[in-house]
Motif scaffolding. Structure first.
Motif, PDB file in Angstrom:
ATOM      1  N   SER A 497     -10.786 -10.070  -7.123  1.00  0.00           N
ATOM      2  CA  SER A 497     -10.900  -8.707  -7.737  1.00  0.00           C
ATOM      3  C   SER A 497     -11.568  -7.569  -7.934  1.00  0.00           C
ATOM      4  CB  SER A 497     -10.630  -8.852 -10.164  1.00  0.00           C
ATOM      5  OG  SER A 497     -11.897  -9.000  -9.938  1.00  0.00           O
ATOM      6  N   ASP A 498     -11.689  -6.567  -7.550  1.00  0.00           N
ATOM      7  CA  ASP A 498     -12.494  -5.319  -8.013  1.00  0.00           C
ATOM      8  C   ASP A 498     -12.627  -5.210  -6.619  1.00  0.00           C
ATOM      9  OD1 ASP A 498     -12.280  -4.497  -9.887  1.00  0.00           O
ATOM     10  OD2 ASP A 498     -14.318  -5.593 -10.964  1.00  0.00           O
ATOM     11  N   ILE A 499     -12.110  -5.448  -5.409  1.00  0.00           N
ATOM     12  CA  ILE A 499     -11.959  -5.049  -3.739  1.00  0.00           C
ATOM     13  C   ILE A 499     -12.913  -3.085  -3.765  1.00  0.00           C
ATOM     14  CG2 ILE A 499     -11.700  -5.250  -1.281  1.00  0.00           C
ATOM     15  CD1 ILE A 499      -9.482  -7.053  -4.883  1.00  0.00           C
ATOM     16  N   ARG A 500     -13.707  -3.639  -2.660  1.00  0.00           N
ATOM     17  CA  ARG A 500     -14.202  -1.678  -2.710  1.00  0.00           C
ATOM     18  C   ARG A 500     -15.471  -2.111  -1.681  1.00  0.00           C
ATOM     19  NH1 ARG A 500     -18.174  -0.908  -6.449  1.00  0.00           N
ATOM     20  NH2 ARG A 500     -19.425  -0.476  -4.133  1.00  0.00           N
ATOM     21  N   VAL A 501     -14.630  -1.203  -0.582  1.00  0.00           N
ATOM     22  CA  VAL A 501     -15.087  -1.211   0.842  1.00  0.00           C
ATOM     23  C   VAL A 501     -15.626  -0.150   1.119  1.00  0.00           C
ATOM     24  CG1 VAL A 501     -14.243  -1.326   3.417  1.00  0.00           C
ATOM     25  CG2 VAL A 501     -12.809  -2.756   1.574  1.00  0.00           C
ATOM     26  N   ASP A 502     -16.719   0.456   1.440  1.00  0.00           N
ATOM     27  CA  ASP A 502     -17.769   1.674   1.526  1.00  0.00           C
ATOM     28  C   ASP A 502     -18.185   1.761   2.559  1.00  0.00           C
ATOM     29  OD1 ASP A 502     -17.391   2.201  -0.779  1.00  0.00           O
ATOM     30  OD2 ASP A 502     -19.246   0.488  -1.955  1.00  0.00           O
ATOM     31  N   TYR A 503     -18.761   2.786   3.266  1.00  0.00           N
ATOM     32  CA  TYR A 503     -19.012   3.503   5.055  1.00  0.00           C
ATOM     33  C   TYR A 503     -19.651   4.740   4.360  1.00  0.00           C
ATOM     34  CZ  TYR A 503     -13.805   1.498   5.739  1.00  0.00           C
ATOM     35  OH  TYR A 503     -13.714   0.298   5.656  1.00  0.00           O
ATOM     36  N   PRO A 504     -20.859   4.418   5.267  1.00  0.00           N
ATOM     37  CA  PRO A 504     -22.195   5.910   4.785  1.00  0.00           C
ATOM     38  C   PRO A 504     -20.888   7.595   4.246  1.00  0.00           C
ATOM     39  CG  PRO A 504     -22.532   4.232   6.723  1.00  0.00           C
ATOM     40  CD  PRO A 504     -20.846   3.455   5.936  1.00  0.00           C
ATOM     41  N   GLU A 505     -21.156   8.029   3.669  1.00  0.00           N
ATOM     42  CA  GLU A 505     -20.536   9.336   3.463  1.00  0.00           C
ATOM     43  C   GLU A 505     -20.881  10.045   4.476  1.00  0.00           C
ATOM     44  OE1 GLU A 505     -21.676  10.003   0.000  1.00  0.00           O
ATOM     45  OE2 GLU A 505     -20.852   9.530  -1.450  1.00  0.00           O
ATOM     46  N   ASP A 506     -22.146   9.724   5.183  1.00  0.00           N
ATOM     47  CA  ASP A 506     -21.953  10.820   6.772  1.00  0.00           C
ATOM     48  C   ASP A 506     -21.399  10.845   7.561  1.00  0.00           C
ATOM     49  OD1 ASP A 506     -23.715  12.424   4.400  1.00  0.00           O
ATOM     50  OD2 ASP A 506     -25.607  11.552   4.949  1.00  0.00           O
ATOM     51  N   ASP A 507     -21.120   8.869   8.022  1.00  0.00           N
ATOM     52  CA  ASP A 507     -20.449   9.104   9.007  1.00  0.00           C
ATOM     53  C   ASP A 507     -18.929   9.258   9.292  1.00  0.00           C
ATOM     54  OD1 ASP A 507     -23.302   8.456   9.756  1.00  0.00           O
ATOM     55  OD2 ASP A 507     -22.809   5.707   9.308  1.00  0.00           O
ATOM     56  N   VAL A 508     -17.946   9.270   7.997  1.00  0.00           N
ATOM     57  CA  VAL A 508     -16.462   9.097   7.983  1.00  0.00           C
ATOM     58  C   VAL A 508     -16.367  10.493   6.748  1.00  0.00           C
ATOM     59  CG1 VAL A 508     -16.660   7.030   8.533  1.00  0.00           C
ATOM     60  CG2 VAL A 508     -17.009   7.294   5.649  1.00  0.00           C
ATOM     61  N   GLU A 509     -15.189  10.088   7.029  1.00  0.00           N
ATOM     62  CA  GLU A 509     -14.423  12.053   6.395  1.00  0.00           C
ATOM     63  C   GLU A 509     -12.912  11.051   7.012  1.00  0.00           C
ATOM     64  OE1 GLU A 509     -14.547  14.831   8.147  1.00  0.00           O
ATOM     65  OE2 GLU A 509     -13.806  14.230   9.989  1.00  0.00           O
ATOM     66  N   GLN A 510     -11.971  11.499   5.415  1.00  0.00           N
ATOM     67  CA  GLN A 510     -10.412  11.757   5.158  1.00  0.00           C
ATOM     68  C   GLN A 510     -10.065   9.581   5.243  1.00  0.00           C
ATOM     69  OE1 GLN A 510      -8.673  14.050   7.525  1.00  0.00           O
ATOM     70  NE2 GLN A 510     -10.040  15.292   8.199  1.00  0.00           N
ATOM     71  N   VAL A 511     -11.063   9.232   4.816  1.00  0.00           N
ATOM     72  CA  VAL A 511     -10.807   7.831   4.491  1.00  0.00           C
ATOM     73  C   VAL A 511      -9.518   7.572   3.427  1.00  0.00           C
ATOM     74  CG1 VAL A 511     -12.340   5.211   3.791  1.00  0.00           C
ATOM     75  CG2 VAL A 511     -13.464   6.752   5.286  1.00  0.00           C
ATOM     76  N   THR A 512      -8.477   6.569   4.089  1.00  0.00           N
ATOM     77  CA  THR A 512      -7.777   5.972   2.692  1.00  0.00           C
ATOM     78  C   THR A 512      -8.231   5.496   1.910  1.00  0.00           C
ATOM     79  OG1 THR A 512      -7.250   3.929   4.162  1.00  0.00           O
ATOM     80  CG2 THR A 512      -6.171   6.435   5.035  1.00  0.00           C
ATOM     81  N   GLN A 513      -7.298   4.958   1.001  1.00  0.00           N
ATOM     82  CA  GLN A 513      -7.380   4.099  -0.891  1.00  0.00           C
ATOM     83  C   GLN A 513      -8.595   3.264  -0.457  1.00  0.00           C
ATOM     84  OE1 GLN A 513      -3.758   2.249  -1.825  1.00  0.00           O
ATOM     85  NE2 GLN A 513      -5.723   1.322  -3.849  1.00  0.00           N
ATOM     86  N   ASN A 514      -9.170   3.192  -1.326  1.00  0.00           N
ATOM     87  CA  ASN A 514     -10.826   2.230  -0.334  1.00  0.00           C
ATOM     88  C   ASN A 514     -11.672   0.957  -1.764  1.00  0.00           C
ATOM     89  OD1 ASN A 514     -12.109   4.595  -1.828  1.00  0.00           O
ATOM     90  ND2 ASN A 514     -13.721   3.743  -0.599  1.00  0.00           N
ATOM     91  N   PHE A 515     -10.613   1.265  -2.387  1.00  0.00           N
ATOM     92  CA  PHE A 515     -10.639   0.680  -4.117  1.00  0.00           C
ATOM     93  C   PHE A 515      -9.863  -0.235  -4.253  1.00  0.00           C
ATOM     94  CE2 PHE A 515     -10.472  -0.675  -8.731  1.00  0.00           C
ATOM     95  CZ  PHE A 515     -11.755  -1.599  -8.150  1.00  0.00           C
ATOM     96  N   PHE A 516      -9.805  -1.558  -3.957  1.00  0.00           N
ATOM     97  CA  PHE A 516      -8.107  -2.564  -4.358  1.00  0.00           C
ATOM     98  C   PHE A 516      -8.445  -3.425  -5.835  1.00  0.00           C
ATOM     99  CE2 PHE A 516      -8.544  -0.708  -0.302  1.00  0.00           C
ATOM    100  CZ  PHE A 516      -7.325  -0.640   0.153  1.00  0.00           C
ATOM    101  N   PRO A 517      -7.878  -3.783  -7.133  1.00  0.00           N
ATOM    102  CA  PRO A 517      -8.269  -4.204  -8.329  1.00  0.00           C
ATOM    103  C   PRO A 517      -8.059  -5.865  -7.611  1.00  0.00           C
ATOM    104  CG  PRO A 517      -7.053  -1.976  -9.078  1.00  0.00           C
ATOM    105  CD  PRO A 517      -7.153  -2.398  -7.743  1.00  0.00           C
ATOM    106  N   ASN A 518      -7.021  -5.423  -6.919  1.00  0.00           N
ATOM    107  CA  ASN A 518      -7.461  -7.396  -6.564  1.00  0.00           C
ATOM    108  C   ASN A 518      -6.571  -7.626  -5.444  1.00  0.00           C
ATOM    109  OD1 ASN A 518      -6.923  -9.555  -9.708  1.00  0.00           O
ATOM    110  ND2 ASN A 518      -6.467  -7.368 -10.428  1.00  0.00           N
ATOM    111  N   TYR A 519      -6.528  -8.661  -4.670  1.00  0.00           N
ATOM    112  CA  TYR A 519      -6.161  -9.064  -3.203  1.00  0.00           C
ATOM    113  C   TYR A 519      -5.190 -10.609  -3.556  1.00  0.00           C
ATOM    114  CZ  TYR A 519      -6.604 -11.916   1.242  1.00  0.00           C
ATOM    115  OH  TYR A 519      -6.105 -11.866   2.211  1.00  0.00           O
ATOM    116  N   PHE A 520      -4.270 -10.379  -3.691  1.00  0.00           N
ATOM    117  CA  PHE A 520      -3.151 -11.616  -3.146  1.00  0.00           C
ATOM    118  C   PHE A 520      -3.442 -12.420  -1.860  1.00  0.00           C
ATOM    119  CE2 PHE A 520      -1.062  -8.834  -5.859  1.00  0.00           C
ATOM    120  CZ  PHE A 520      -1.497  -8.739  -7.077  1.00  0.00           C
ATOM    121  N   ASN A 521      -3.583 -13.852  -1.753  1.00  0.00           N
ATOM    122  CA  ASN A 521      -3.143 -15.015  -0.759  1.00  0.00           C
ATOM    123  C   ASN A 521      -2.160 -14.753   0.083  1.00  0.00           C
ATOM    124  OD1 ASN A 521      -4.400 -16.974   0.821  1.00  0.00           O
ATOM    125  ND2 ASN A 521      -3.073 -18.602  -0.360  1.00  0.00           N
ATOM    126  N   GLY A 522      -2.654 -14.326   1.151  1.00  0.00           N
ATOM    127  CA  GLY A 522      -2.059 -14.110   2.808  1.00  0.00           C
ATOM    128  C   GLY A 522      -1.311 -12.713   2.616  1.00  0.00           C
TER     129      GLY A 522
END
Length: 951
Positions: A497-522
């Motif tokens: 749960s609470d999966i958050r994927v971060d990249y340096p703000e100065d290095d990337v832009e127009q990033v798609t959804q990067n917070f996912f409250p849960n990850y399911f097996n498979g």
């Protein structure tokens, strides 16, 4: 056609199968001969074939060819179809192709004789003319335009006599991972036997391809499709070949083989399933031409507990097969619930019936038995009160969460199933949507299932999308029981749960959804974006997540210059792919458009909806995608082309939001911040490293003591034993290696495994090797030593610095550092091994023991005080004195220990330590002898010297 051949050849319609195959062989010969039309000149054909041509009014299909290239889950598919009009007058040819609803058409071309017609993607405009209304007055029904997750593309044109037409359709899709597999499906339904039919699929996965399989053709509506019961073999004529990263699958059935499968040319779905190699790390990050795509699907994680409410339609329309299959699926699902789960069941029609009032019950044999009885006794009656059923389910789950001390990281969800539209109570869709969202309040997720043709799929789709769930639609004639079970399997095992994927703000832009409250097996999390600074040589990635009682932080730096790895130019089988060289950029555009469509579907603000529509349209035009806001037009008049209808394209069900959905939100763990990969703990000299060489630092005495242990391979040494007081035990297992040439030892030994056990305040243990870390605190977690990561629970933190070291902190008062020694080209006497260092021993008791632990709270005296020195900081005069008199005596617990002066290197040779060395396996220095410190197994928790217990 087949009946005519039976009459012409003198066979009865009930002829045996060999006769059908004989006819098919004859037909194959005639098709291949008659379809080879050169410059549209009619050829002389047998009388029987001419008679067949007169009976057959539609053009015949001479070729149906599908070529697909899948690169890192992104699929480019090209369908080529050639139709021949060998008649004496113009005839209408209809090209019809089922494509996945999640796919975007990217191009369409058609050639008739010497003329070529190109498809052009343009923005869709609102038209109010009478002709336009008449033309679109009768859109296809859900079963016509959308079937089993597919859309139907259709184009028609008149082919002049003795000429042929060729249709070429391109579409793209990002494969979704479900139940541990990616599934690529292509529809093979030419609706007639084809002289040359071929499917070719090339797959490139740099992570490595595993579990590649091609099941039998799937055709849910056609019975007797040539597939034997229980048959799992590939379709006939299928050829499968693959290396570690590249696979090629071909399907090339002859007309005879097609006849055996389906005489009407509706062969079914050709399916390829596969997975890629993966481990618990930040995932697979691929970078190419200024864009990146990030795939995250960890394995070896324990499941989170669930609180689930099943809300089942029992109205009169569910009578018969639908309710029977629903019951069968629920029986299996209930059996799969885990002991830590809680559940309840609600049946609804015009009345709401709750199995267990005002509570969720634990999973016990008696509760499962009673639940099955309740489901078995459900009978179909009355209307459909969707609104009240959802309100009741939401209140039940909300009250349970508020009134019970549930696991803080348990996952709560509602699974809602219906076959119809609201007919009782609140029937307005907008009101039901707002009521449901208000009742759930973002505390849990709603998963919706629709069965049959009468269901309001738009309502179910939006309810799921607005409440972080997924939706599935099944046809009545499908095996609903297996589909329902399969859908539950997708969401039944949340791992993070609470999966958050971060990249340096100065290095990337127009990033798609990067917070996912849960990850399911498979399943799989996918993020994509653009690089701002293309001159940088690396991209820093951090993934933060929660797993049951632990917080996890995974970190790595990804090299940006990866052309040799991600550039596919020159890869065999992928030379002619259209747009394939920019597959990462196109995957980013695909994800971005899907998210814009989802956001628009959820929005109630007209201005926001228009803004999102314009953004999606602009990007679709830039990448030539047919979407709900763009349309495919042909450049020449007289051609009628029907791309998938807007109202049946489902951005939520099959789009980007489906692979990972949220259940119950949690906040990011406190204290986990960017930049934590810097060393936070100072390492002391007290250690066991190398062959193994032991060093004990006595800061107050300003000197160090060292000794060797010449153990045997397989020996397990007790390094720290304080199980009775602090609850901590550390053991190290030895591995053997040949001695260096001309050495005095018969062999060398190193630590291959360090085991750390902690029994307070709760039981947990760590097993550390040069390759991986296994953390088990009742739930097993496997981490790679090749990826930076941080795992934190209430009393334990494990921090991995990739290929360097592991820091273990227990209750903030005990800290150990394990160095990783890895050789790229090891000599015969070298082995990958570990070094063990104690950086903080404040939490260990005065009764601590073990080869190292016994010295942590005891001082050692040097009888020749004039030679005292602080290890590692020996002055010039002191060094000269020691050279002149390098021997001395230590006094340890009343024992006199002869020692000599030595120098050693620790921390991978980075620091030199001067120490007093005790010979003969530390004879008299340690309590007892070396063999007294041998543990019986890695988890031996000797509570005191000479005593052996097991955790």
């Amino acid at each position: 056609m087949i009946l005519w051949l039976c009459l012409c050849w003198g066979f009865s319609p009930s002829a045996a199968q060999p006769d059908s195959e004989l006819m098919a062989r004859y037909l194959e010969q005639q098709l291949l001969a008659d379809y080879s039309i050169v410059q549209q000149v009619a050829r002389r054909v047998p009388r029987q074939a001419k008679f067949l041509q007169r009976l057959e009014t539609r053009p015949r299909m001479s070729e149906f060819h599908v070529r697909s290239t899948i690169i890192s889950r992104y699929a480019f598919t090209t369908v080529s179809c050639t139709m021949v009009n060998s008649g004496s007058e113009a005839r209408e040819a209809v090209f019809e192709m089922q494509i996945p609803a999640a796919a975007f058409i990217s191009n369409f071309t058609m050639s008739i004789g010497n003329k070529t017609y190109y498809g052009e993607v343009t923005g869709k405009e609102k038209k109010n003319s009478t002709n336009d209304k008449e033309r679109h007055k009768k859109p296809p029904s859900p079963t016509e335009g959308r079937e089993n997750g597919y859309e139907t593309f259709k184009a028609s044109v008149f082919i002049p006599r003795k000429m042929q037409a060729r249709f070429i359709l391109h579409y793209e899709e990002l494969l979704q991972r479900r139940l541990g597999k990616y599934e690529y499906t292509v529809s093979i339904r030419p609706q007639q036997l084809v002289g040359r039919l071929r499917v070719e699929v090339n797959i490139l996965e740099n992570s490595g391809i595993v579990s590649l399989e091609v099941p039998p053709l799937r055709n849910s509506k056609q019975k007797g499709n040539g597939k034997a019961e229980g048959d799992v073999s590939p379709p006939p004529s299928t050829v499968i070949g693959h290396t570690k990263t590249l696979a090629k699958v071909t399907f090339n059935p002859s007309v005879v083989e097609q006849t055996r499968i389906a005489r009407n040319g509706i062969l079914g779905d050709f399916i390829i399933r596969y997975d890629v190699s993966r481990e618990l790390s930040v995932g697979d990050v691929q970078i190419l031409n200024g864009y990146f795509v990030h795939y995250f699907a960890p394995t070896d994680l324990p499941p989170l507990p669930k609180n689930v409410v099943f809300v089942l339609d029992s109205s009169a329309s569910m009578v018969g097969t639908k309710l029977k299959q629903t019951k069968e699926a629920l029986f299996t699902i209930l059996q799969d619930l885990r002991p830590e789960d809680h559940f309840n069941i609600i049946g609804f029609s015009n009345r709401i019936k709750v199995w267990q009032q005002d509570r969720l019950v634990p999973v016990t044999p008696n509760n499962i038995r009673d639940a099955k009885k309740y489901i078995h006794n459900m009978s179909p009656t009355g209307g459909t009160n969707i609104n009240e059923a959802l309100q009741t389910g939401a209140k039940l789950l909300n009250d349970y969460i508020a009134q019970n001390d549930i696991d803080a990281r348990s996952v709560s969800l509602i699974i809602f199933l219906t076959d119809g539209r609201p007919t009782v109570g609140e029937t307005q869709s907008s009101k039901i949507l707002s009521n449901t969202k208000e009742a759930i309040q973002d505390k849990f997720c709603l998963f919706t299932i629709g069965i049959g043709n009468d269901v309001d799929h738009k309502l179910l789709e939006r309810m799921a999308l607005e409440n972080c769930g997924m939706t599935r639609l099944f046809q009545e004639d499908e095996d609903a029981a297996s589909h329902l079970k399969g859908f539950y399997d997708e969401i039944g095992t949340p791992l993070l749960s609470d999966i958050r994927v971060d990249y340096p703000e100065d290095d990337v832009e127009q990033v798609t959804q990067n917070f996912f409250p849960n990850y399911f097996n498979g399943s799989e999390i996918i993020i994509a974006g653009k690089l701002i600074n293309r001159t940088s040589d690396k991209l820093h990635v951090e993934v933060t997540a929660s797993n049951s009682k632990k917080y996890i932080l995974l970190k790595t730096d990804v090299a940006i210059d990866l052309l040799s790895k991600n550039d596919i130019r020159g890869v065999p089988g992928l030379e002619d792919g259209r747009g394939d060289n920019n597959y990462i950029e196109r995957a980013w555009s695909y994800l971005t458009i899907k998210e814009l469509l989802n956001s628009r579907l959820k929005s109630d603000d007209s201005q926001e909806k228009d803004s999102l529509m314009e953004k999606a349209k602009s990007m679709a035009l830039a990448y030539n995608f047919v979407t709900p806001f763009t349309v495919l037009k042909m450049k020449e008049a007289g051609l009628h082309s029907e791309p998938p209808q807007e109202e049946f394209i489902s951005p939520s069900t099959d789009g980007i939001g489906e692979k990972v959905q949220s259940l119950q939100g949690h906040r990011a763990p406190p204290g986990i911040r960017r930049g934590q990969d810097k060393q936070r703990i100072k390492i002391s000299k007290t250690s066991a490293d190398g062959d193994p060489h032991f060093v004990i630092d006595f800061p107050s005495s300003k000197f160090s003591v060292c000794f060797n242990i010449d153990g045997e391979p397989g020996d397990i040494l007790r390094l720290v034993s304080d199980h009775k007081e602090s609850g901590v035990t550390v053991n190290g297992q030895l591995i053997g290696a040949p001695a260096p040439p001309n050495g005095h030892k018969k062999h060398r030994t190193y630590f291959s495994t360090i085991t750390i056990l902690s029994n307070k305040p709760e039981r947990s243990y760590l097993e550390i090797t040069p390759k991986r870390v296994i953390l088990d605190d009742g739930e097993r977690l496997v981490l790679s030593c090749g990826r930076s990561a941080v795992v934190r629970s209430r009393s334990l933190e494990v921090s991995i610095s990739a290929f360097s070291n592991i820091t273990v902190t227990i209750r903030d008062s005990i800290s150990f550092v394990i160095l990783i020694h890895h050789y790229k080209r090891p000599a015969p006497h070298q082995r990958n091994h570990l070094g063990f260092y104690i950086s903080n021993s404040k939490g260990l008791s005065s009764d601590s023991h073990g080869l190292l632990g016994q010295f942590l709270n005891h001082e050692v005296k040097l009888l020749q005080e004039s030679l005292n020195t602080s290890g590692g900081e020996v002055g010039q005069n002191q060094t000269e004195a020691l050279k002149a008199n390098p021997s001395s005596t230590l006094k340890v617990k009343g024992r006199l220990v002869p020692v000599v002066w030595k120098q050693r290197r620790i921390y991978n040779g980075q620091q030199e330590v001067s120490c007093w060395f005790a010979k003969n396996n530390a004879d008299k220095l340690i309590d007892g002898s070396y063999r007294d410190y041998l543990a019986s197994h890695p988890f031996d928790t000797g509570t005191s010297f000479g005593t052996i217990n097991s955790l």
